[in-house]
Design a protein around this motif. Sequence first.
Motif, PDB file in Angstrom:
ATOM      1  N   ARG A   1       0.823  -1.205   0.000  1.00 34.27           N
ATOM      2  CA  ARG A   1       0.000   0.000   0.000  1.00 34.27           C
ATOM      3  C   ARG A   1       0.865   1.267   0.000  1.00 34.27           C
ATOM      4  O   ARG A   1       0.557   2.240  -0.698  1.00 34.27           O
ATOM      5  CB  ARG A   1      -0.921  -0.020   1.215  1.00 34.27           C
TER       6      ARG A   1
ATOM      7  N   ASP B   1       0.899   3.959  -2.935  1.00 34.87           N
ATOM      8  CA  ASP B   1       0.595   5.348  -2.555  1.00 34.87           C
ATOM      9  C   ASP B   1       1.641   6.303  -3.146  1.00 34.87           C
ATOM     10  O   ASP B   1       1.304   7.376  -3.667  1.00 34.87           O
ATOM     11  CB  ASP B   1       0.554   5.451  -1.024  1.00 34.87           C
TER      12      ASP B   1
ATOM     13  N   ARG C   1      -0.040   9.171  -5.427  1.00 33.85           N
ATOM     14  CA  ARG C   1      -0.352  10.423  -4.745  1.00 33.85           C
ATOM     15  C   ARG C   1       0.369  11.659  -5.282  1.00 33.85           C
ATOM     16  O   ARG C   1      -0.244  12.743  -5.367  1.00 33.85           O
ATOM     17  CB  ARG C   1      -0.119  10.266  -3.234  1.00 33.85           C
TER      18      ARG C   1
ATOM     19  N   ASP D   1      -6.785   8.499  -2.364  1.00 34.35           N
ATOM     20  CA  ASP D   1      -7.066   7.432  -1.376  1.00 34.35           C
ATOM     21  C   ASP D   1      -7.831   6.288  -2.030  1.00 34.35           C
ATOM     22  O   ASP D   1      -7.479   5.115  -1.864  1.00 34.35           O
ATOM     23  CB  ASP D   1      -7.935   7.976  -0.230  1.00 34.35           C
ATOM     24  N   GLY D   2      -8.896   6.625  -2.762  1.00 29.14           N
ATOM     25  CA  GLY D   2      -9.742   5.611  -3.374  1.00 29.14           C
ATOM     26  C   GLY D   2      -8.988   4.800  -4.416  1.00 29.14           C
ATOM     27  O   GLY D   2      -9.156   3.576  -4.516  1.00 29.14           O
ATOM     28  N   LEU D   3      -8.132   5.476  -5.175  1.00 30.46           N
ATOM     29  CA  LEU D   3      -7.344   4.786  -6.203  1.00 30.46           C
ATOM     30  C   LEU D   3      -6.338   3.824  -5.576  1.00 30.46           C
ATOM     31  O   LEU D   3      -6.135   2.718  -6.092  1.00 30.46           O
ATOM     32  CB  LEU D   3      -6.576   5.803  -7.048  1.00 30.46           C
ATOM     33  N   VAL D   4      -5.707   4.251  -4.506  1.00 29.71           N
ATOM     34  CA  VAL D   4      -4.700   3.404  -3.857  1.00 29.71           C
ATOM     35  C   VAL D   4      -5.358   2.121  -3.345  1.00 29.71           C
ATOM     36  O   VAL D   4      -4.871   1.015  -3.609  1.00 29.71           O
ATOM     37  CB  VAL D   4      -3.991   4.169  -2.716  1.00 29.71           C
ATOM     38  N   ASP D   5      -6.489   2.261  -2.640  1.00 32.59           N
ATOM     39  CA  ASP D   5      -7.217   1.067  -2.179  1.00 32.59           C
ATOM     40  C   ASP D   5      -7.496   0.117  -3.346  1.00 32.59           C
ATOM     41  O   ASP D   5      -7.256  -1.083  -3.254  1.00 32.59           O
ATOM     42  CB  ASP D   5      -8.577   1.473  -1.568  1.00 32.59           C
ATOM     43  N   ALA D   6      -8.031   0.664  -4.423  1.00 33.86           N
ATOM     44  CA  ALA D   6      -8.460  -0.171  -5.553  1.00 33.86           C
ATOM     45  C   ALA D   6      -7.266  -0.834  -6.249  1.00 33.86           C
ATOM     46  O   ALA D   6      -7.323  -2.010  -6.617  1.00 33.86           O
ATOM     47  CB  ALA D   6      -9.254   0.671  -6.548  1.00 33.86           C
TER      48      ALA D   6
ATOM     49  N   GLY E   1      -5.918  -3.670  -4.202  1.00 33.05           N
ATOM     50  CA  GLY E   1      -6.827  -4.820  -4.341  1.00 33.05           C
ATOM     51  C   GLY E   1      -6.613  -5.544  -5.653  1.00 33.05           C
ATOM     52  O   GLY E   1      -6.637  -6.773  -5.715  1.00 33.05           O
ATOM     53  N   MET E   2      -6.377  -4.773  -6.701  1.00 33.67           N
ATOM     54  CA  MET E   2      -6.153  -5.347  -8.023  1.00 33.67           C
ATOM     55  C   MET E   2      -4.844  -6.149  -8.064  1.00 33.67           C
ATOM     56  O   MET E   2      -4.800  -7.264  -8.581  1.00 33.67           O
ATOM     57  CB  MET E   2      -6.112  -4.208  -9.031  1.00 33.67           C
TER      58      MET E   2
END
Lengths: 218, 218
Positions: free
Chosen positions: A91, A95, A99, A198-203, A206-207
């Motif tokens: 992560r 990030d 970012r 934030d949302g992109l990093v999570d996704a 996950g990918m």
Amino acid sequence: MAGRTVRTEQAGATRQLILVTAERLFAEHGVYAVSNRQVSEAAGQGNNAAVGYHFGTKSDLVRAVAQRHSARVEELRAGQLAALGDSADLRDWVDCLVRPQFDHLAELGGPTWYARFCAQVMTDPALREIMVEESRASPSLREIIAGRDRCMPALPDEVRAERGDMARHLIVHMAAERERALAEGRPTPRSGWREAADGLVDAIVGMWLAPVRPRGGE
Amino acid sequence: MAGRTVRTEQAGATRQLILVTAERLFAEHGVYAVSNRQVSEAAGQGNNAAVGYHFGTKSDLVRAVAQRHSARVEELRAGQLAALGDSADLRDWVDCLVRPQFDHLAELGGPTWYARFCAQVMTDPALREIMVEESRASPSLREIIAGRDRCMPALPDEVRAERGDMARHLIVHMAAERERALAEGRPTPRSGWREAADGLVDAIVGMWLAPVRPRGGE
């Protein structure tokens, strides 16, 4: 000497004006839809060959627009990277990849055109090479990719390649779509560039961690 | 009557020729870079107003190009959906969302322009509305989204919205980039459209299941 300094300053101001104008026109209409002559005219240059004189070809101009931003993005990225501890996980590396561009867009303040410019350039194979060359020149980007790969499960080469493509598409097109929505006064899923990152990093994490399922003619 | 039938057949053939030509030009140059007049000329129509006569506006033409494919994609999707059992999981629903378009591209045979056409249309907010309207008319798509949502963990609205956008970007741009690479003889990460769909399904499922991490000014 004084006369030469004034001329140099004027040339510098003209170059900046051309770069800002080119970025906006490329972002809104596409790189190939806009000629060097149209950029010169929109930048208020009496001489229609001003772009050629100051920059050279269309590719040279695209590279110069990209470089206007890449130095600052590189600086932000290096700063974030320096703050990473030894315990950095996937992560953290993702990030560092996402970012800095979003922070740069936030600090540019609205309206911006850089995200749409990047989307135009990145969907053209010839122009994308310009951006890829710029990236190769970035020591921080190499460090991030190496760090990310150390934290990831082993993946077949083709999956690693396609997920790299997917992460690029997500970063480029989510930023461009957000910028376009802001420019047109339409709603965006997230309130700010930071929250969008934030949302992109999570996704993207996950990918990268998604299991690879064999299909076998299923 | 015979004369009228011939004229009707000729009009049908002309319409098809215009649609195929428009799709190719839009895919390669962008929808706004190509005028109705250019489409008419490239389709070999002596009358430069042929597009206007047969279709109407640019938006009408874009919709007609999209509809050339959407009926078949809908058919493939309905077939895949009908084969789903009661135990369908998130992966099955995502597969129903992704695969029909890729199967359609595979059955079109190369070279295709449809994936690049979709990418051009989907990156334009006004034109995208045309595709969204087409999608709203699809009963199978509504069923898939409802099924997917039943299999997913609860997500904040903004995350659900942005991940929906991300899935769309991935499907549209991975397909377009693959089609462009094939057209230009460049390598692709996956050997076929089917394998490309496999990779996308894995990645999109991973993205939907990714935990949402609070940042809190971290």
